[in-house]
Enzyme design. Structure first.
Site, PDB file in Angstrom:
ATOM      1  N   SER A  13       0.952  -1.058   0.041  1.00 22.23           N
ATOM      2  CA  SER A  13       0.048   0.054  -0.039  1.00 22.23           C
ATOM      3  C   SER A  13       0.836   1.223   0.021  1.00 22.23           C
ATOM      4  O   SER A  13       2.121   1.098   0.502  1.00 22.23           O
ATOM      5  CB  SER A  13      -0.653  -0.005   1.087  1.00 22.23           C
ATOM      6  OG  SER A  13      -1.308   1.281   1.609  1.00 22.23           O
ATOM      7  N   TYR A  71      -2.814  -1.264  10.466  1.00 16.65           N
ATOM      8  CA  TYR A  71      -2.654  -1.510   8.888  1.00 16.65           C
ATOM      9  C   TYR A  71      -1.387  -0.961   8.384  1.00 16.65           C
ATOM     10  O   TYR A  71      -0.619  -1.483   7.832  1.00 16.65           O
ATOM     11  CB  TYR A  71      -3.833  -0.837   8.445  1.00 16.65           C
ATOM     12  CG  TYR A  71      -3.880  -0.863   6.679  1.00 16.65           C
ATOM     13  CD1 TYR A  71      -4.493  -2.006   6.117  1.00 16.65           C
ATOM     14  CD2 TYR A  71      -3.353   0.210   5.992  1.00 16.65           C
ATOM     15  CE1 TYR A  71      -4.579  -2.113   4.809  1.00 16.65           C
ATOM     16  CE2 TYR A  71      -3.633   0.109   4.529  1.00 16.65           C
ATOM     17  CZ  TYR A  71      -4.109  -1.073   4.169  1.00 16.65           C
ATOM     18  OH  TYR A  71      -4.145  -1.264   2.607  1.00 16.65           O
TER      19      TYR A  71
HETATM   20  P1  NAI Z   1     -11.283  -5.975  -0.557  1.00 19.94           P
HETATM   21  O1  NAI Z   1     -11.865  -5.732   0.666  1.00 19.94           O
HETATM   22  O2  NAI Z   1     -12.091  -6.215  -1.780  1.00 19.94           O
HETATM   23  O3  NAI Z   1     -10.416  -7.314  -0.547  1.00 19.94           O
HETATM   24  C1  NAI Z   1      -9.796  -7.538   0.551  1.00 19.94           C
HETATM   25  C2  NAI Z   1     -10.053  -9.275   0.218  1.00 19.94           C
HETATM   26  O4  NAI Z   1      -9.274  -9.823   1.415  1.00 19.94           O
HETATM   27  C3  NAI Z   1     -11.454  -9.563   0.570  1.00 19.94           C
HETATM   28  O5  NAI Z   1     -11.598 -10.470  -0.480  1.00 19.94           O
HETATM   29  C4  NAI Z   1     -11.349 -10.641   1.812  1.00 19.94           C
HETATM   30  O6  NAI Z   1     -12.535 -11.608   1.737  1.00 19.94           O
HETATM   31  C5  NAI Z   1     -10.032 -10.937   1.755  1.00 19.94           C
HETATM   32  N1  NAI Z   1      -9.522 -11.439   3.127  1.00 19.94           N
HETATM   33  C6  NAI Z   1      -9.758 -10.979   4.164  1.00 19.94           C
HETATM   34  N2  NAI Z   1      -9.205 -11.727   5.285  1.00 19.94           N
HETATM   35  C7  NAI Z   1      -8.884 -12.793   4.648  1.00 19.94           C
HETATM   36  C8  NAI Z   1      -8.156 -13.657   5.355  1.00 19.94           C
HETATM   37  N3  NAI Z   1      -7.903 -14.155   6.564  1.00 19.94           N
HETATM   38  N4  NAI Z   1      -7.767 -15.033   4.285  1.00 19.94           N
HETATM   39  C9  NAI Z   1      -8.160 -14.784   2.991  1.00 19.94           C
HETATM   40  N5  NAI Z   1      -8.805 -13.859   2.639  1.00 19.94           N
HETATM   41  C10 NAI Z   1      -8.824 -12.736   3.329  1.00 19.94           C
HETATM   42  O7  NAI Z   1     -10.247  -4.745  -0.645  1.00 19.94           O
HETATM   43  P2  NAI Z   1      -9.198  -4.644  -2.015  1.00 19.94           P
HETATM   44  O8  NAI Z   1      -8.951  -3.056  -2.022  1.00 19.94           O
HETATM   45  O9  NAI Z   1      -9.240  -5.391  -3.001  1.00 19.94           O
HETATM   46  O10 NAI Z   1      -7.754  -5.207  -1.123  1.00 19.94           O
HETATM   47  C11 NAI Z   1      -6.900  -6.055  -1.683  1.00 19.94           C
HETATM   48  C12 NAI Z   1      -5.299  -5.773  -1.031  1.00 19.94           C
HETATM   49  O11 NAI Z   1      -5.152  -4.216  -1.599  1.00 19.94           O
HETATM   50  C13 NAI Z   1      -5.601  -5.400   0.324  1.00 19.94           C
HETATM   51  O12 NAI Z   1      -4.151  -6.109   0.910  1.00 19.94           O
HETATM   52  C14 NAI Z   1      -5.355  -3.877   0.770  1.00 19.94           C
HETATM   53  O13 NAI Z   1      -4.643  -3.748   1.824  1.00 19.94           O
HETATM   54  C15 NAI Z   1      -4.746  -3.681  -0.383  1.00 19.94           C
HETATM   55  N6  NAI Z   1      -4.884  -2.084  -0.695  1.00 19.94           N
HETATM   56  C16 NAI Z   1      -5.952  -1.650  -1.232  1.00 19.94           C
HETATM   57  C17 NAI Z   1      -6.215  -0.345  -1.476  1.00 19.94           C
HETATM   58  C18 NAI Z   1      -7.402   0.354  -2.132  1.00 19.94           C
HETATM   59  O14 NAI Z   1      -7.560   1.463  -2.123  1.00 19.94           O
HETATM   60  N7  NAI Z   1      -8.263  -0.450  -2.508  1.00 19.94           N
HETATM   61  C19 NAI Z   1      -4.983   0.686  -1.500  1.00 19.94           C
HETATM   62  C20 NAI Z   1      -3.763   0.052  -0.938  1.00 19.94           C
HETATM   63  C21 NAI Z   1      -3.752  -1.263  -0.418  1.00 19.94           C
END
Ligand code: NAI
Length: 261
Positions: free
Chosen positions: A145, A158
């Site tokens: 991130s 985080y």
């Molecule tokens: P999101 O909430 O759609 O995706 C996160 C996913 O991780 C979800 O599908 C969730 O079910 C899964 N998850 C949560 N706990 C879990 C576990 N214990 N085991 C397996 N899966 C698990 O959000 P997004 O944005 O797609 O996030 C994906 C990655 O991108 C994350 O690591 C987040 O920190 C990172 N990120 C996202 C940003 C954004 O603006 N959307 C910015 C910077 C980083």
């Protein structure tokens, strides 16, 4: 498109939604075999599997919690059982919640660190171990991130997890470069995914975020997925230990725009 990805097996954690789902679809479009790790049944990963299959590539969905060692081992095993290899590992699963640090419960701290950082470590360890055993010059991508660099009050767990992701990535890059295994990170800025849904539903909060983005808009998941495809491909064969910021310039001190500095 990157022809070197065709027929490669790509494992993506947290791919039921958001960036993980967009990457699954992109790697499917690249004709890779896609292993979609998902967390909750309601994420309906089968829909993504069907979309990928209808485009002529192969995909499976595997439920699992990345913070659990046995689940991560099973994920890699299922990838190998289904497609015979693991060539690309994308450690993407992540969680966050907003709490002033003096009120942050240990339970929340542990949940965020164990998903974002321990889960990333387990995914790296299991995938790299497999690659070493089978002499695969693979690629690992860790979803970090902008908050591996930008401090973030009320999100200390985080920010700590993503700061950890930076040095985890760089250390493993150094450790496994001699084996031809590349380890990189992606540092998204503000992207339109479920993790931000509540914030972006509030027009004032959304406006405040856009003011932090020099390029002037919230990023699309596909824009992150395109970078993941490049990083995983042979086109990035000399790139390791990098964090590729996909942030519309957010890490470049937007407060200094237009003579404000
Ligand atoms: P999101 O909430 O759609 O995706 C996160 C996913 O991780 C979800 O599908 C969730 O079910 C899964 N998850 C949560 N706990 C879990 C576990 N214990 N085991 C397996 N899966 C698990 O959000 P997004 O944005 O797609 O996030 C994906 C990655 O991108 C994350 O690591 C987040 O920190 C990172 N990120 C996202 C940003 C954004 O603006 N959307 C910015 C910077 C980083």
């Amino acid at each position: 498109m990157y022809p070197s990805l065709e027929g490669k097996t790509v494992v993506i954690t947290g791919a039921g939604t958001g960036l993980g789902k967009a990457m699954a679809l992109r790697f499917g479009a690249e004709k890779a075999n896609v292993v979609i790790n998902y967390f909750k049944e309601e994420e309906n990963p089968e829909e993504t599997v069907e979309k990928i299959e209808s485009s002529g590539a192969r995909a499976i969905a595997v439920q699992g919690d990345v913070s659990k060692e046995d689940d991560v081992k099973a994920l890699i095993r299922q990838a190998v059982d289904s497609f015979g290899s693991v060539d690309v590992m994308v450690n993407n699963a992540g969680v966050e919640n907003e709490v002033p640090s003096e009120d942050l419960a240990l339970e929340d701290w542990n949940r965020v660190i164990s998903t974002n950082l321990t889960g990333m470590f387990l995914g790296c360890r299991e995938a790299i171990g497999y690659m070493l055993d089978h002499n695969i010059k693979g690629s690992v991508i860790n979803m970090s991130s902008v908050h591996q660099q930008i401090p973030w009050p009320h999100f200390v767990h985080y920010a700590a997890s993503k700061g950890g992701a930076k040095l985890l990535t760089e250390t493993l890059a150094l450790e496994y470069a001699p084996k031809g295994i590349r380890v990189n990170a992606i540092g998204p800025g503000a992207i339109d995914t479920p993790i931000n849904a509540e914030k972006f539903a509030d027009p004032e909060l959304k406006k405040g975020v856009i003011e932090l983005i020099p390029i002037g808009y919230i990023g699309k998941p596909e824009e992150v997925a395109a970078c993941a495809a490049w990083l995983a491909s042979e086109e990035a064969s000399y790139v390791t230990g990098l964090t590729l910021y996909v942030d519309g310039g957010m890490t470049k001190y937007p407060g200094f725009q237009a003579g404000k500095g």
